[in-house]
Each structure stands twice: as structure tokens, then as C-alpha cells.
Enzyme design. Structure first.
Site, PDB file in Angstrom:
ATOM      1  CE  LYS A  74      -3.993   2.055   2.657  1.00 38.88           C
ATOM      2  NZ  LYS A  74      -4.821   1.843   3.652  1.00 38.88           N
ATOM      3  CB  SER A 149      -8.407   3.499   2.425  1.00 41.31           C
ATOM      4  OG  SER A 149      -7.600   3.060   3.378  1.00 41.31           O
ATOM      5  CB  SER A 173      -8.559   0.430   5.576  1.00 41.26           C
ATOM      6  OG  SER A 173      -9.173   1.801   5.245  1.00 41.26           O
TER       7      SER A 173
HETATM    8  N1  GLN Z   1     -13.017   3.996   5.983  1.00 43.06           N
HETATM    9  C1  GLN Z   1     -12.535   4.429   7.170  1.00 43.06           C
HETATM   10  C2  GLN Z   1     -12.218   5.819   6.871  1.00 43.06           C
HETATM   11  O1  GLN Z   1     -12.381   6.402   6.101  1.00 43.06           O
HETATM   12  C3  GLN Z   1     -11.424   3.600   7.804  1.00 43.06           C
HETATM   13  C4  GLN Z   1     -10.239   4.192   6.968  1.00 43.06           C
HETATM   14  C5  GLN Z   1      -9.148   3.097   7.379  1.00 43.06           C
HETATM   15  O2  GLN Z   1      -9.279   2.222   7.910  1.00 43.06           O
HETATM   16  N2  GLN Z   1      -7.928   3.721   7.084  1.00 43.06           N
HETATM   17  O3  GLN Z   1     -11.692   6.351   7.777  1.00 43.06           O
END
Ligand code: GLN
Length: 486
Positions: A74, A149, A173
Site C-alpha cells: 500500500k 482505503s 481499510s
Molecule cells: N473507511 C474508514 C475511513 O474512512 C477507515 C479507513 C481506514 O481504515 N484507513 O476512515
């Protein structure tokens, strides 16, 4: 082929690391135009990494555990000499002068870097739509998002563009994109894995973890990245058990808690519910005992998370001021104008939204009413877990209320997007390990994920239950024909 099998074949000289890497590079070339999982493919470096492994084998050297295994990372994990962008204009040209601990351990273990993967800008999102490099697409249906994400890391594994990958999980995410893309995604215990070199989002929640096509490979990757790191004071000193050895321990007699609130959640797709209930029944058939469990405070998870995560993000992202890092606006008349315009031009809308909410929640007049209150509710969520784990060994929930949604489905309504994390956030709040693995498909052929959660540092138990389920259910062996990108 799993990593363990590959390792044996490599040792016997039946395949070369170079062949495996070249296969993946060709696959990347073939499918990237429709998937866009990568922000950058490091083909030359990958071939050189692989050749080094092959030379070591020919020389009779002992091969490390991930020798020749091609991985994707990532793009919020720092890789020395390889651009690390967080899919943001702010870091578009940032080349880290140092390596994150987790990636350093992977290369030490012989893994091959295929490239960096796409994400929602600064890991804020659930769809990978906010990347400055454009969205990644779901390999099961390219009209659908891969989740987020870490959408690029999940899509790359699902599309066969790498053997495994790393993501980060602040509120879901890793697990949510794993569910959307039909792969395995594991968020370890808070502190199990070093975050040195992970670009910080919300420091009390962030954790790095693996994606893989199967549970055993996820265990292989966790084995390498887990453990104490003198460079990260939040990293636990606890010894790292043998995760691979734990997989086949019998599961009969284990108590699996079915979290009632998660199955009554608003917006839970009936097909998702049925499939996850069937997964629970499968565990029962394996000799586990299903226990009804109530965790009423889970319903406050989203509201709590969207105070805590933006607050911490607003502090962490203050370093992007046009001076120390990244993008700088040109021709500003003053320092204040330069800083303000660098942020205005360098960050996208969702990142700005989070910084504004966080700054507000932390401001003198509101910090008690919002941030402190959210921390108190967080404790209540943790107590729900404590109570549940007094009665059961593992908790079971759906990973996400729906299967992958279409592009733009939630773009106009951030709150609808935030609901995608309803079921993953509680584990982050309490710092617990959790895994998502495929349990079925909806009527449109999109994958469904089941989430398992265990107590602090019980990754062995988590992987063990997941592995037994995977072996018994054979979800991917029975997948709808021709569902994945060709
Ligand atoms: N979707 C969640 C957010 O927008 C989690 C993001 C994540 O785990 N990095 O914050």
C-alpha cells in the site's frame, strides 16, 4: 499455489523466482488498464530482487521464508527510493529516504517488491475513489469499487497481480476491501506490528496487516511482519508465536459468539446476512458452539470513530505545510499564504473535511464535549468486548453490510460512505485482531466476507478458526464461473 507450496518448489528448483515474478508482471500489464490497482510498478527492481534469490538458490544458500514471493505494498508505507504518495497530490513526488520496518522485514525475508498500490487519499475512505491517480476497480466487476482505503492492495491480490500485499486498517481499510474483492484480509492487534514508516492517519487506531488469497498465506506474511521494533514505541514486546503451526489445531468445542446487533444492523443486505449465517452454521458443523452475544455499544462505533479519527488526523496532517514535506504552492506572497495554499491545493476534499472536523473537535471549547466524550464511549465499546470474551472465544459478524457498490454511489453523501465501516470499526476501537475472509457471493456474483474477531494478541486463534472454515467451506473453489477479470 500457496506460499508454502511455492517455497518447496523453489527449493527443488522446479520453478525460479524470476519465472514467478515475470508471470505476475505480465499479469499486471494485461489487467492494469482495467483494474488500476497500482500507483507504480517497480518491474526492474522486481526482476533484480528475483534474480538475486535464484542466484542464492543456485549457490546453495539457505533460502529465507518468503524467498521470491512477489508482493505489492500500500502506497502509505515508506519504501526507500520508491515513491510513496498516499495517493495524494501532497506527496505526489515524495521519495522516502528510509524503509518502513514492515517492508524492510519482507525484503529481508526474500520477498520481491512488484510495486505500490492505490488507496483513498491518506487512507481516508471506503472505496478508493479519492485517489489522485483515479479509482481502482473491483476485479469481480469493474463497474464496482474494490472497497477502501486499501482498495489497490485487495484488488491486486484478487486479480492475480501479486501473491499477497500489505494494507493498513484504521477503521476497516483492510477487512472491508478484502470482503469486497473476495480475498483474506487481517488486521492484527494494535501494537502487534510496527508502524515505523507507515504514514500516520489516526495513531490510536492505525495498524498494518496482510492481504492474501488464503488464510495460510496471511499467516506466512504476519509471521514475518509481526514483532517488537525499537523504532516504534507503540509496538508490543510480546514474543511472536508460530502462526503457521496454529492453523491446524482442532476447533471443536470453541465457542463462537454471534453478535446480535451486527445482524440487526440497519442497511444490512439480506444476502450478506444469509451468507454469514451460513458461515456460522459451517463452524457449528465443525464442532464449534454458537452463542448469542449482545454488544449494544457497537452501534455507537461510527459516531465515536468519526470524532477520534479526524481529531488524530488533524494533528498528524499538520506536518504537511509546504515546508517539511511534499507539495508547495508557487508564487505565494507570504509564509501564511504559502502554507494555506499548499494545503488547499495539495489535499482533496475528504482529507480537508477530516482536518476541519478534527480541528473543530479538538478546539478549546469543544474538546471535552466531543473528543473526551468519544474516548469515554470508546471505553464502553471495549467493555462490550470484554464481556463477550468472558463467554466466547471468537466473535463472528459480517465484514460489511453490503457487497461492493458502484462508483459514485456514496460520493455525494459522506455519511452513507461511512456506514460501510459499521461492523469493522469496533475492533479498531478496542485494538483487537480481526480477519475477513470470503464466505459466499450475492446474486450478482460479488463476494461476501465474514469477519472473525478475537481477544488481544490472539491472532493464532483467529487464524486457526479462519483456516478451518476456509478448508471446510471451499468458497473460492465454488465461485461463480468467469466472474473475475479475464
Ligand atoms: N473507511 C474508514 C475511513 O474512512 C477507515 C479507513 C481506514 O481504515 N484507513 O476512515
Amino acid at each position: 499455489m500457496g506460499i508454502a507450496e511455492w517455497r518447496e518448489q523453489l527449493k527443488r528448483g522446479e520453478v525460479s523466482a524470476r519465472e514467478l515474478t515475470d508471470q505476475h508482471l505480465s499479469r499486471i500489464e494485461a489487467v492494469e488498464p482495467s483494474i488500476n490497482a497500482y500507483t507504480e510498478v517497480t518491474a526492474d527492481r522486481a526482476r533484480a530482487d528475483a534474480d538475486r534469490i535464484d542466484a542464492a538458490r543456485v549457490a546453495g544458500e539457505e533460502l529465507p521464508p518468503l524467498a521470491g514471493v512477489p508482493l505489492a505494498i500500500k502506497d502509505n508505507l515508506c519504501t526507500r527510493g520508491v515513491r510513496t504518495t498516499c495517493s495524494s497530490r501532497m506527496l505526489e513526488n515524495f521519495v522516502p529516504p528510509y524503509e518502513s520496518t514492515v517492508t524492510g522485514r519482507l525484503w529481508q525475508a526474500g520477498a520481491v517488491l512488484l510495486g505500490k498500490t492505490n488507496l483513498d487519499e491518506f487512507a481516508m475512505g471506503s472505496s478508493t475513489e479519492t485517489s489522485v491517480f483515479g479509482p481502482s476497480r473491483n476485479p469481480w466487476n469493474t463497474e464496482k469499487v474494490p472497497g477502501g482505503s486499501s482498495g489497490g492492495s485487495a484488488a491486486a491480490v484478487a486479480a492475480g497481480e501479486c501473491v499477497g500485499s500489505l494494507g493498513s486498517d484504521t477503521g476497516g481499510s483492510i477487512r472491508q476491501p478484502a470482503a469486497f474483492c473476495g480475498v483474506v484480509g487481517l488486521k492484527p492487534t494494535y501494537g502487534r506490528v510496527s508502524r515505523y514508516g507507515l504514514v500516520a492517519f489516526a495513531s490510536s487506531l492505525d495498524q498494518v496487516g496482510p492481504f492474501a488469497t488464503n488464510v495460510a498465506d496471511a499467516a506466512e506474511l504476519l509471521q514475518v511482519i509481526a514483532g517488537e521494533d525499537p523504532r516504534d514505541s507503540t509496538c508490543l514486546k510480546a514474543p511472536v508465536p508460530d502462526y503457521r503451526a496454529a492453523l491446524q489445531q482442532p476447533v471443536a468445542g470453541l465457542k463462537v459468539g454471534i453478535v446480535r446487533e451486527c445482524f440487526e444492523a440497519e442497511g444490512l443486505d439480506p444476502e450478506v446476512k444469509a451468507s454469514v449465517m451460513a458461515a456460522a452454521a459451517q463452524l457449528e458443523a465443525l464442532g464449534c458452539e454458537l452463542v448469542d452475544v449482545s454488544c449494544p455499544r457497537f452501534n455507537d462505533g461510527i459516531a465515536t470513530y468519526y470524532v477520534i479519527a479526524p481529531s488524530e488526523a488533524s494533528a498528524n496532517l499538520a506536518r504537511y505545510d509546504g515546508v517539511k514535506y511534499g507539495y508547495r504552492a508557487a508564487d505565494a506572497a507570504s509564509l501564511a499564504e504559502m502554507t494555506s495554499r499548499s494545503r488547499a491545493e495539495g489535499f482533496g476534499d475528504e482529507v480537508k473535511r477530516r482536518i476541519l472536523i478534527g480541528t473543530y473537535a479538538l478546539s478549546a471549547g469543544y474538546v471535552d464535549a466531543y473528543y473526551k466524550k468519544a474516548q469515554q464511549v470508546r471505553t464502553l465499546i471495549r467493555r462490550d468486548f470484554d464481556r463477550a470474551f468472558g463467554a466466547v472465544d471468537v466473535l463472528l459478524t459480517p465484514t460489511s453490510p453490503t457487497t461492493a457498490f458502484g462508483f459514485g454511489a456514496h460520493s455525494e453523501d459522506p455519511l452513507a460512505m461511512y456506514l460501510a465501516d459499521l461492523l469493522t470499526i469496533p475492533a479498531n476501537m478496542a485494538g483487537l485482531p480481526a480477519i475477513s475472509l470470503p464466505c459466499g457471493f450475492d446474486g450478482a456474483g460479488l463476494p461476501i466476507g465474514v469477519q472473525l474477531i478475537t481477544g488481544v494478541l490472539q491472532e493464532e486463534r483467529l487464524l486457526q478458526v479462519a483456516w478451518h472454515y476456509e478448508q471446510a467451506a471451499r468458497v473460492m473453489q465454488n465461485r461463480p464461473a468467469a466472474a473475475l477479470v479475464p
